[in-house]
Design a protein around this motif. Sequence first.
Motif, mmCIF file in Angstrom:
data_model
loop_
_atom_site.group_PDB
_atom_site.id
_atom_site.type_symbol
_atom_site.label_atom_id
_atom_site.label_comp_id
_atom_site.label_asym_id
_atom_site.label_seq_id
_atom_site.Cartn_x
_atom_site.Cartn_y
_atom_site.Cartn_z
ATOM 1 N N GLU A 54 0.727 -1.085 0.095
ATOM 2 C CA GLU A 54 -0.108 -0.045 -0.003
ATOM 3 C C GLU A 54 0.796 1.308 0.208
ATOM 4 O O GLU A 54 2.148 1.289 0.258
ATOM 5 N N TYR A 55 0.100 2.346 -0.288
ATOM 6 C CA TYR A 55 0.771 3.636 -0.118
ATOM 7 C C TYR A 55 -0.268 4.384 0.885
ATOM 8 O O TYR A 55 -1.511 4.571 0.400
ATOM 9 N N PRO A 56 0.130 4.421 1.898
ATOM 10 C CA PRO A 56 -0.785 4.791 3.058
ATOM 11 C C PRO A 56 -1.504 6.248 2.702
ATOM 12 O O PRO A 56 -2.577 6.375 3.170
ATOM 13 N N LYS A 57 -0.901 6.960 2.048
ATOM 14 C CA LYS A 57 -1.809 8.357 1.841
ATOM 15 C C LYS A 57 -2.843 8.215 0.760
ATOM 16 O O LYS A 57 -3.806 8.856 0.210
ATOM 17 N N CYS A 58 -2.759 6.810 0.003
ATOM 18 C CA CYS A 58 -3.998 6.607 -1.187
ATOM 19 C C CYS A 58 -5.298 6.112 -0.554
ATOM 20 O O CYS A 58 -5.313 5.307 0.363
ATOM 21 N N SER A 59 -6.275 6.921 -0.884
ATOM 22 C CA SER A 59 -7.305 6.626 -0.643
ATOM 23 C C SER A 59 -7.975 5.204 -0.942
ATOM 24 O O SER A 59 -8.667 4.493 -0.109
ATOM 25 N N THR A 60 -7.617 4.768 -2.104
ATOM 26 C CA THR A 60 -8.085 3.396 -2.329
ATOM 27 C C THR A 60 -7.416 2.598 -1.471
ATOM 28 O O THR A 60 -7.952 1.325 -1.037
ATOM 29 N N CYS A 61 -6.048 2.650 -1.079
ATOM 30 C CA CYS A 61 -5.324 1.845 -0.317
ATOM 31 C C CYS A 61 -5.930 1.762 1.263
ATOM 32 O O CYS A 61 -6.172 0.757 1.675
ATOM 33 N N GLN A 62 -6.485 2.944 1.713
ATOM 34 C CA GLN A 62 -6.756 2.920 2.874
ATOM 35 C C GLN A 62 -8.295 2.227 2.851
ATOM 36 O O GLN A 62 -8.678 1.683 3.945
ATOM 37 N N LYS A 63 -9.116 2.332 1.909
ATOM 38 C CA LYS A 63 -10.345 1.743 1.913
ATOM 39 C C LYS A 63 -10.242 0.060 1.628
ATOM 40 O O LYS A 63 -10.904 -0.652 2.381
ATOM 41 N N ALA A 64 -8.967 -0.093 0.855
ATOM 42 C CA ALA A 64 -8.624 -1.547 0.913
ATOM 43 C C ALA A 64 -8.261 -2.334 2.462
ATOM 44 O O ALA A 64 -8.650 -3.176 2.418
ATOM 45 N N LYS B 97 -9.022 -1.110 5.040
ATOM 46 C CA LYS B 97 -10.239 -0.963 6.069
ATOM 47 C C LYS B 97 -11.365 -2.311 5.718
ATOM 48 O O LYS B 97 -11.496 -2.981 6.672
ATOM 49 N N TRP B 98 -11.248 -2.829 4.439
ATOM 50 C CA TRP B 98 -11.870 -3.790 4.018
ATOM 51 C C TRP B 98 -11.319 -5.121 4.609
ATOM 52 O O TRP B 98 -11.866 -6.032 4.944
ATOM 53 N N LEU B 99 -10.020 -5.153 4.365
ATOM 54 C CA LEU B 99 -9.291 -6.303 4.952
ATOM 55 C C LEU B 99 -9.657 -6.540 6.298
ATOM 56 O O LEU B 99 -9.621 -7.799 6.951
ATOM 57 N N GLU B 100 -9.416 -5.642 6.998
ATOM 58 C CA GLU B 100 -9.675 -5.495 8.464
ATOM 59 C C GLU B 100 -11.130 -6.014 8.992
ATOM 60 O O GLU B 100 -11.132 -6.664 9.788
ATOM 61 N N GLU B 101 -12.111 -5.487 7.998
ATOM 62 C CA GLU B 101 -13.514 -5.883 8.421
ATOM 63 C C GLU B 101 -13.727 -7.301 8.135
ATOM 64 O O GLU B 101 -14.404 -8.047 8.762
ATOM 65 N N PRO C 159 -3.606 -6.815 -8.500
ATOM 66 C CA PRO C 159 -3.274 -5.419 -8.318
ATOM 67 C C PRO C 159 -4.522 -4.663 -8.388
ATOM 68 O O PRO C 159 -5.666 -4.870 -9.150
ATOM 69 N N GLY C 160 -4.820 -3.442 -7.592
ATOM 70 C CA GLY C 160 -5.715 -2.732 -7.567
ATOM 71 C C GLY C 160 -6.960 -3.580 -6.638
ATOM 72 O O GLY C 160 -6.681 -4.586 -6.487
ATOM 73 N N PHE C 161 -7.808 -2.376 -5.990
ATOM 74 C CA PHE C 161 -8.898 -3.078 -4.928
ATOM 75 C C PHE C 161 -10.169 -3.475 -5.781
ATOM 76 O O PHE C 161 -10.822 -2.490 -6.285
ATOM 77 N N LYS C 162 -10.483 -4.479 -5.821
ATOM 78 C CA LYS C 162 -11.793 -5.000 -6.247
ATOM 79 C C LYS C 162 -12.379 -6.296 -5.243
ATOM 80 O O LYS C 162 -11.606 -7.208 -5.058
ATOM 81 N N ALA C 163 -13.097 -5.865 -4.250
ATOM 82 C CA ALA C 163 -13.613 -6.569 -3.318
ATOM 83 C C ALA C 163 -14.018 -7.874 -3.614
ATOM 84 O O ALA C 163 -13.543 -8.920 -2.948
ATOM 85 N N GLU C 164 -14.728 -8.211 -4.875
ATOM 86 C CA GLU C 164 -15.071 -9.426 -5.258
ATOM 87 C C GLU C 164 -13.801 -10.530 -5.573
ATOM 88 O O GLU C 164 -13.637 -11.579 -5.277
ATOM 89 N N ALA C 165 -12.663 -9.625 -6.250
ATOM 90 C CA ALA C 165 -11.670 -10.419 -6.696
ATOM 91 C C ALA C 165 -10.672 -10.681 -5.621
ATOM 92 O O ALA C 165 -10.206 -11.862 -5.244
ATOM 93 N N TRP C 166 -10.829 -9.751 -4.525
ATOM 94 C CA TRP C 166 -9.801 -9.907 -3.197
ATOM 95 C C TRP C 166 -10.581 -11.021 -2.316
ATOM 96 O O TRP C 166 -9.989 -11.821 -1.715
#
Length: 118
Positions: A7-17, A19-23, A106-113
């Motif tokens: 991740e790049y911590p300042k990236c909003s998509t990384c932050q969203k991803a 959070k999703w992983l933690e959830e 690469p990239g955040f896609k909840a279904e793929a992840w």
Amino acid sequence: MTTLFLEYPKCSTCQKARKWLEEQGTAFTARHIVEQNPTAAELREWWQRSGLPLRRFFNTSGMKYRELQLSAKLPEMTEEEQLALLASDGMLVKRPLLITAKGVQPGFKAEAWSALLS
């Protein structure tokens, strides 16, 4: 194999991803993509495991990608040159990047992840 989250911590998509992983209750090792840029060998392995075109590992919306005019240059470059370029700067790599025992996305896609984590 431990789940690796680049991740790049300042990236909003990384932050969203993240959070999703933690959830999802997923245990993972986080890695700052700029401070610990992936090596060409790591990128080669991840790319091959992903089954995706190498181009998908480039952050095509990033400033660095545009500055270097890579949309015009990549088609002329060999795979080795592209991997070396990706390894030279973490900001060129598509993020976030999820690496699991099942595969790489690469990239955040909840279904793929979800599929990689099941």
